[in-house]
Design a protein around this motif. Structure first.
Motif, short mmCIF file in Angstrom:
data_model
loop_
_atom_site.label_atom_id
_atom_site.label_comp_id
_atom_site.label_asym_id
_atom_site.label_seq_id
_atom_site.Cartn_x
_atom_site.Cartn_y
_atom_site.Cartn_z
N PHE A 184 0.84 -1.19 0.00
CA PHE A 184 0.00 0.00 0.00
C PHE A 184 0.87 1.24 0.00
N ILE A 185 0.29 2.33 -0.48
CA ILE A 185 1.01 3.59 -0.53
C ILE A 185 0.15 4.64 0.18
N SER A 186 0.80 5.67 0.71
CA SER A 186 0.03 6.70 1.39
C SER A 186 0.66 8.06 1.17
N GLY A 187 -0.13 9.09 1.38
CA GLY A 187 0.37 10.45 1.22
C GLY A 187 -0.28 11.13 0.04
N VAL A 188 0.20 12.32 -0.27
CA VAL A 188 -0.40 13.11 -1.36
C VAL A 188 -0.39 12.31 -2.65
N LYS B 247 4.25 12.71 8.50
CA LYS B 247 4.03 11.36 7.98
C LYS B 247 3.58 10.42 9.10
N GLN B 248 4.18 10.60 10.28
CA GLN B 248 3.75 9.79 11.43
C GLN B 248 2.29 10.05 11.74
N GLY B 249 1.86 11.32 11.57
CA GLY B 249 0.48 11.68 11.81
C GLY B 249 -0.47 10.99 10.86
N LEU C 55 5.15 3.33 11.13
CA LEU C 55 5.24 3.05 9.69
C LEU C 55 5.11 1.57 9.37
N THR C 56 4.73 1.33 8.14
CA THR C 56 4.34 0.00 7.68
C THR C 56 5.47 -1.02 7.82
#
Lengths: 256, 111
Positions: free
Chosen positions: A166-170, A244-246, A251-252
């Motif tokens: 999975f990916i996360s962020g903008v 990013k922690q928020g 983290l994964t």
């Protein structure tokens, strides 16, 4: 008003995000996204592209929900989130971390604006945290696409595809929004130091960009300036890691 | 931060059997530029840069100064000796591993 934006420049509003175009933007460009993320891979890579191709600011992205911060360069305030470009590429970059509360609206706005600009493709440059990074001279890069037809192209360029994860962020939301609008997007994700600026990972992702779109790049100047970048970007990497922690909490494990 | 030394970026992680401290040391090219001291429950790292660097304190308009030294102190929750601490320097990152196997476990009665 900063030195970038002058009165009467065309503004477009996308919810709580405003994009001000400083220059006319041609259609059919390849857009490269390098917003702050793990190891500042995208920030370092986009900064290198801006310098190498002498890209000019073509648009400014603002929101009243951003922290009240202005970047100062040579004594003058400039907008922190900008789009740079020439007649073949656009580069989206930020000198400040993106607050977690703004990620969804920013990704939606950028996707809508890029679609209006009829870009041919978005390439997003990011890092994934890896404890094994310390042992790698050349970090590993994996790719993710927002449609199946791009996967074959990525494989033909000898770039490994992240099969599951999975990916996360903008960039994750941006790819999804662009998929809904039928616009191609590929993310190149380099193995990176989680909490340190990582010019080596940025160079690895740019090497993948070079192979993907046949962009001729000499990466030696980037690697020569690696120490300087690691030092100068230490504040931004700390703020980005906190954001990013928020988003993700611890983290994964999938990437480790 | 002490005097004109910079506190480098660092990351501390703990597992059941060890504590891993990593420190990012730009402009440090060799392990010979790094000194590590252990004082009971404190690890002190001092590293010399290969060239003088200009540094500004904080992200805003802080005072700028020239320096050529990093200093980082890490306080541990237990006392260690130099035998419990191993350090390597690779790709510009100092990695210190503190072995926890010598820590004595004491049982606490529940009443």
């Amino acid at each position: 008003m900063s030195s970038d934006v002058k009165p009467n420049m065309p503004e477009k509003k996308y919810g709580n995000i405003t994009v001000t175009e400083l220059e006319p933007i041609p259609k059919g460009l390849i857009a490269i996204e390098g917003l702050p993320d793990i190891g500042l891979v995208g920030v370092i890579a986009s900064s290198f592209l801006i310098d190498t191709f002498n890209l000019k600011p073509v648009a400014v992205i603002k929101s009243p929900l951003m922290p009240p911060v202005q970047v100062v360069h040579m004594g003058v305030i400039v907008e922190p989130i900008k789009v740079f470009g020439n007649d073949s590429i656009l580069v989206i970059s930020s000198e400040v971390p993106i607050p977690a509360t703004l990620i969804t609206s920013l990704a939606t706005a950028i996707a809508e604006w890029l679609t209006e600009k009829r870009i041919s493709m978005l390439i997003s440059l990011n890092g994934y945290p890896s404890q094994k990074r310390i042992d790698q001279i050349e970090p590993h890069v994996v790719a993710v696409a927002n449609n199946l037809s791009l996967i074959e192209m990525i494989k033909q360029k000898n770039i490994e595809v992240l099969d599951d994860g999975f990916i996360s962020g903008v960039f994750a939301l941006l790819m999804s929004e662009l998929a809904a609008k039928g616009t191609n997007a590929i993310a190149l994700i380099a193995q990176a130091f989680e909490n340190y600026p990582d010019p080596g990972a940025a160079a690895a992702s740019l090497k993948a960009v070079s192979g993907l779109i046949n962009l001729k790049l000499d990466l030696k100047p980037l690697l020569d300036k690696a120490d300087e970048m690691r030092l100068n970007m230490s504040n931004l990497v700390q703020q980005t890691a906190a954001q990013k922690q928020g988003i993700e909490g611890p983290l994964t494990t999938m990437y480790r | 931060m002490w005097d004109n030394r910079i506190e480098p970026l660092s990351d501390i992680r703990e597992t059941n059997d060890r504590i891993m401290i990593s420190v990012d040391l730009p402009f440090v090219n060799s392990k010979d530029q790094i000194e590590i001291y252990v004082y009971e429950n404190l690890i002190e790292i001092v590293a010399n840069t290969s060239k003088s660097i200009r540094w500004r304190r904080g992200i805003s308009a802080g005072e700028a100064f020239e320096t050529s030294q990093y200093e980082k102190r890490v306080k541990l929750p237990f006392t260690v000796t130099e035998d419990d601490v191993k350090a390597t320097f690779k790709n510009g990152i100092l990695l210190i591993i503190v072995d926890k196997k010598n820590i004595k476990k004491r049982k606490v009665n529940v009443y």
